[in-house]
Scaffold this active site. Structure first.
Site, short mmCIF file in Angstrom:
data_model
loop_
_atom_site.label_atom_id
_atom_site.label_comp_id
_atom_site.label_asym_id
_atom_site.label_seq_id
_atom_site.Cartn_x
_atom_site.Cartn_y
_atom_site.Cartn_z
N HIS A 134 -24.09 52.78 -32.77
CA HIS A 134 -23.99 53.04 -34.20
C HIS A 134 -24.52 51.60 -34.71
CE1 HIS A 134 -20.82 56.18 -34.11
NE2 HIS A 134 -22.02 56.91 -34.54
N LYS A 191 -11.32 68.10 -41.18
CA LYS A 191 -11.42 67.68 -39.60
C LYS A 191 -10.53 66.43 -39.53
CE LYS A 191 -15.17 66.11 -36.82
NZ LYS A 191 -16.46 65.85 -36.75
N ARG A 244 -30.55 60.96 -30.12
CA ARG A 244 -29.99 60.52 -28.51
C ARG A 244 -30.62 61.49 -28.11
NH1 ARG A 244 -23.79 60.44 -29.30
NH2 ARG A 244 -24.53 62.24 -30.43
N SER A 281 -18.76 58.60 -30.05
CA SER A 281 -17.55 58.23 -30.19
C SER A 281 -16.48 59.18 -29.63
CB SER A 281 -17.22 58.69 -32.02
OG SER A 281 -18.13 58.02 -32.73
O1 PNS Z 1 -21.86 61.52 -37.23
P1 PNS Z 1 -21.86 62.79 -37.82
O2 PNS Z 1 -20.46 63.34 -37.90
O3 PNS Z 1 -22.81 63.35 -36.98
O4 PNS Z 1 -22.33 62.87 -39.32
C1 PNS Z 1 -22.56 64.06 -39.79
C2 PNS Z 1 -22.87 63.72 -41.57
C3 PNS Z 1 -21.77 63.12 -41.95
C4 PNS Z 1 -24.17 63.19 -41.58
C5 PNS Z 1 -22.70 65.14 -41.93
O5 PNS Z 1 -21.80 65.99 -41.58
C6 PNS Z 1 -22.74 65.21 -43.45
O6 PNS Z 1 -23.72 64.90 -44.01
N1 PNS Z 1 -21.62 65.86 -44.04
C7 PNS Z 1 -21.59 65.96 -45.49
C8 PNS Z 1 -21.53 67.36 -46.00
C9 PNS Z 1 -23.02 67.75 -46.27
O7 PNS Z 1 -23.90 66.99 -47.12
N2 PNS Z 1 -23.36 68.97 -45.88
C10 PNS Z 1 -24.59 69.37 -46.16
C11 PNS Z 1 -25.73 69.13 -45.26
S1 PNS Z 1 -25.20 70.09 -43.56
#
Ligand code: PNS
Length: 162
Positions: free
Chosen positions: A17, A41, A92, A130
């Site tokens: 990150h 979560k 990745r 993570s």
């Molecule tokens: O590090 P991650 O868990 O892969 O990040 C995922 C993230 C935070 C980018 C994604 O879950 C997100 O944007 N969540 C907020 C909800 C949202 O906007 N959902 C609509 C797009 S699917």
């Protein structure tokens, strides 16, 4: 002013990150790193802990144009709130690609004016996540190099099985 937004769960914030944060910091006047607060979560680290991890890691590289925050709800709403024109995501393996296509399609539908840019993870971080950090740390393995040096001891201490 070109504003980028680097969102994630960051539970915890890894060396991979930090590498993305560093590289993206050169692309924008200001880059927001935003921790997702997901009510459905349960993360291992609190939002405050994760924010502190990112701030400490950014300071350790002397990055001056980073703002660290958190958001809940839709990412694009937060992006609009901070006037970000770009979302940054790290990629990745192919599995990330499948996942990112879905997020990208939804975000594009909701806010076509916000572009998502993808940075390929360096090979040494391509299998780092993570979840792996949590597992190794929980069983007392060394997390040296897996998380930013400045956060290593604190994270190891929190993760270790008691
Ligand atoms: O590090 P991650 O868990 O892969 O990040 C995922 C993230 C935070 C980018 C994604 O879950 C997100 O944007 N969540 C907020 C909800 C949202 O906007 N959902 C609509 C797009 S699917």
């Amino acid at each position: 002013m070109k504003i980028g937004l680097y969102p994630g769960s960051f539970d915890p914030f890894t060396s991979g990150h930090l590498d993305i944060l560093l590289r993206a910091s050169h692309m924008f006047d200001r880059l927001y790193a935003a921790v997702l607060i997901n009510i459905s979560k349960q993360p291992f680290f609190t939002a405050d802990e994760r924010i502190l991890q990112i701030e400490a890691a950014a300071a350790s590289l002397n990055l001056k144009n980073i703002t660290v925050g958190s958001f809940s709800g839709l990412l694009i709403n937060y992006a609009k709130e901070i006037n970000a024109g770009f979302i940054v995501r790290g990629l990745r393996a192919m599995t990330d690609f499948e996942y990112e296509i879905q997020i990208d399609a939804m975000n594009r539908k909701l806010a076509p004016e916000i572009e998502t840019v993808y940075l390929m993870a360096k090979p040494e971080y391509s299998f780092l996540s993570s979840s792996v950090v949590k597992e190794v740390g929980y069983f007392g393995g060394s997390i040296e190099g897996l998380v930013p040096e400045v956060n290593k001891n604190l994270i190891a201490e929190r993760l270790i099985r008691r």
